[in-house]
Write a protein that holds these residues in place. Sequence first.
Motif, PDB file in Angstrom:
ATOM      1  N   LEU A   1       9.163   2.482  -0.065  1.00 46.65           N
ATOM      2  CA  LEU A   1       8.188   2.394   0.926  1.00 46.65           C
ATOM      3  C   LEU A   1       8.520   1.050   1.765  1.00 46.65           C
ATOM      4  N   PHE A   2       7.795   1.186   3.043  1.00 46.92           N
ATOM      5  CA  PHE A   2       8.091   0.085   3.807  1.00 46.92           C
ATOM      6  C   PHE A   2       6.808  -0.795   3.479  1.00 46.92           C
ATOM      7  N   PRO A   3       7.257  -2.092   3.231  1.00 44.03           N
ATOM      8  CA  PRO A   3       5.994  -2.910   2.551  1.00 44.03           C
ATOM      9  C   PRO A   3       5.059  -3.342   3.465  1.00 44.03           C
ATOM     10  N   HIS A   4       5.470  -3.459   4.726  1.00 39.41           N
ATOM     11  CA  HIS A   4       4.558  -4.133   5.894  1.00 39.41           C
ATOM     12  C   HIS A   4       3.711  -3.045   6.407  1.00 39.41           C
ATOM     13  N   MET A   5       3.538  -2.037   5.937  1.00 36.76           N
ATOM     14  CA  MET A   5       2.760  -0.897   6.415  1.00 36.76           C
ATOM     15  C   MET A   5       2.003  -0.434   5.430  1.00 36.76           C
ATOM     16  N   THR A   6       0.614   0.017   5.529  1.00 39.43           N
ATOM     17  CA  THR A   6      -0.099   0.728   4.696  1.00 39.43           C
ATOM     18  C   THR A   6       0.390   2.227   3.943  1.00 39.43           C
ATOM     19  N   ALA A   7      -0.017   2.678   3.190  1.00 36.60           N
ATOM     20  CA  ALA A   7       0.503   4.141   2.695  1.00 36.60           C
ATOM     21  C   ALA A   7       0.440   5.029   3.904  1.00 36.60           C
ATOM     22  N   LEU A   8      -0.804   5.153   4.619  1.00 37.75           N
ATOM     23  CA  LEU A   8      -0.920   6.070   5.584  1.00 37.75           C
ATOM     24  C   LEU A   8       0.262   5.838   6.857  1.00 37.75           C
ATOM     25  N   GLN A   9       0.182   4.519   7.200  1.00 31.30           N
ATOM     26  CA  GLN A   9       1.005   4.096   8.034  1.00 31.30           C
ATOM     27  C   GLN A   9       2.555   4.538   7.687  1.00 31.30           C
ATOM     28  N   ASN A  10       2.808   4.192   6.365  1.00 26.65           N
ATOM     29  CA  ASN A  10       4.120   4.787   5.781  1.00 26.65           C
ATOM     30  C   ASN A  10       4.548   6.380   5.955  1.00 26.65           C
ATOM     31  N   ILE A  11       3.500   6.915   6.068  1.00 27.51           N
ATOM     32  CA  ILE A  11       3.472   8.443   6.115  1.00 27.51           C
ATOM     33  C   ILE A  11       3.651   8.958   7.567  1.00 27.51           C
ATOM     34  N   MET A  12       3.073   8.246   8.387  1.00 28.47           N
ATOM     35  CA  MET A  12       2.954   8.167   9.661  1.00 28.47           C
ATOM     36  C   MET A  12       4.013   8.202  10.719  1.00 28.47           C
ATOM     37  N   LEU A  13       4.872   7.163  10.408  1.00 32.01           N
ATOM     38  CA  LEU A  13       5.838   6.555  11.223  1.00 32.01           C
ATOM     39  C   LEU A  13       6.840   7.471  11.745  1.00 32.01           C
ATOM     40  N   ALA A  14       7.626   7.935  10.731  1.00 33.45           N
ATOM     41  CA  ALA A  14       8.720   9.258  11.071  1.00 33.45           C
ATOM     42  C   ALA A  14       8.304  10.287  11.835  1.00 33.45           C
ATOM     43  N   GLN A  15       7.102  10.765  11.426  1.00 33.05           N
ATOM     44  CA  GLN A  15       6.554  12.023  12.255  1.00 33.05           C
ATOM     45  C   GLN A  15       6.253  11.468  13.564  1.00 33.05           C
ATOM     46  N   ARG A  16       6.024  10.405  13.841  1.00 32.95           N
ATOM     47  CA  ARG A  16       5.714   9.935  15.261  1.00 32.95           C
ATOM     48  C   ARG A  16       6.875   9.665  16.092  1.00 32.95           C
TER      49      ARG A  16
END
Lengths: 241, 276
Positions: free
Chosen positions: A88-103
Amino acid sequence: MIIIRNLVKTFGAVRAVDDVSLDVPKGSVTVILGPSGSGKSTVLRCINHLEEPTNGEIIVDGLRMTKDSKSINAIRAEVGMVFQQFNLFPHMTALQNIMLAQRVVRKRSQAEVRDIALQQLARVGIPEKADSFPNQLSGGQQQRVAIARALAMHPKIMLFDEPTSALDPEMIKEVLDVMLELVASGMTMVCVTHEMGFARNAASDIVFMDHGKIIERSAPAEFFASPREERSRAFLRQILH
Amino acid sequence: MNRPSQPSVAPALSQRLANAPWWLLVLILIGLFAVFQILTNERSTTIFNAISRGVIVTVRTTLIAYVVALVIGLAVGLARTSSNKLIYNVASFYVEVVRGIPMLVLLLYIAFVAVPLAMDGLNRLGVVLGSAWLSALTPRNFPNEWRVVVGLGVAYGAFESENFRAGIQSIERGQFEAARALGMSYFQTMRFVVLPQVIRRILPTLGNDFISMLKDSSLVSVLGVEDITQITKLYASSTFLFFQAYSILAFIYLTMTVLLSRLVRWMELRLARGRR
């Protein structure tokens, strides 16, 4: 869905994968078993080109893998991958982790990205952890976020690289349950795992590898009851005690 | 040290006195004395006013050159982690050459060799393109302060690139793999996943380099740029007030660097307390 033809991968003088051919039909669950160093993870990593094959051909969803980075990225977006160490990307929340690549890869709108992320987090059973950072989550929760992150891309194929090997025993089940739910939903999956229970119950095919080669490929019932090859039998004796 | 019968007592007074930051007290006293002198002694007031005029130049050149160094450092740092051999070698050539030349020599070289050469090149280009503006450019069109900015920027760019390179290489392989497996491109991986983590890790070093650069900006006085050092030099040699002038100069630098290093320390603590 995945066609592998004569795949060879060498690291220096070592032939990690030695002439492997494998078909993974749509909707099937292929479990790759084998002792450590047998090349099973390398096969998995060649499918989405995290390792560049030395030789051979890989066709994913009708697209032949080439060295062109655009086409590799396009295929990777369709192939979700779950790692042993979660990553997981440690500097992002769980939600941000899931959102990044989608965006940034799927170019979905912010609202859509958020909806899908929340959906997937609920699917893996931890909607309340949306705003937690990875270091605030247990190993099992981290791995479930990692699965949600991959699923949010709406991949056609999911690759699992020893997803429970880094987990404490009491957390293995929560991750396997998520994987079983995925199997039930008809996802095409390729899993490298040491979870024999999962292999026996969920796999449509067992592929046994040793020294970079496929030794045996059978249905799970057959593989666990009466393996054809001596090396498979030796492996099972060691695993099942 | 502690007797078992009385755990957790405060350290003895004598020990606390021995461990107190006496250097800081001395520094503060000297500082107060300097402030007192500047406020009350008419001559010191005059000198301080004359010198502090250059603070803007010192801060401006440092700030702009620092931004230049960060941009160069990031680009070269990325290049140094590149698997492309040409890119890697070009970047390494720059870093090794610049790091091997003294800052002062590098500044002189850029100001008096590189800039005129570049102007010459632009003139030739102007002739080819038929541009009167380009072919009329002379080194005089390139003020000394710009040369200083380029010089400091190029020199510190090499150091910053090493920071970025080390930072990028300290990020676990799995982070790159997870991002790439999601279909992210190299630049997306760097922009969204790797560099945010790198910057958190190297921020204290970046801050300390800013302080070093502020100090090294005194070298620009050799190019005649009117920073605080140059003004002091001129002032001292025309009035022979060497002691007061250079003391006040040192005091101004020290004030800036001590404040900045407190700031860096505070940043470091905040980062350590927050999540990685």
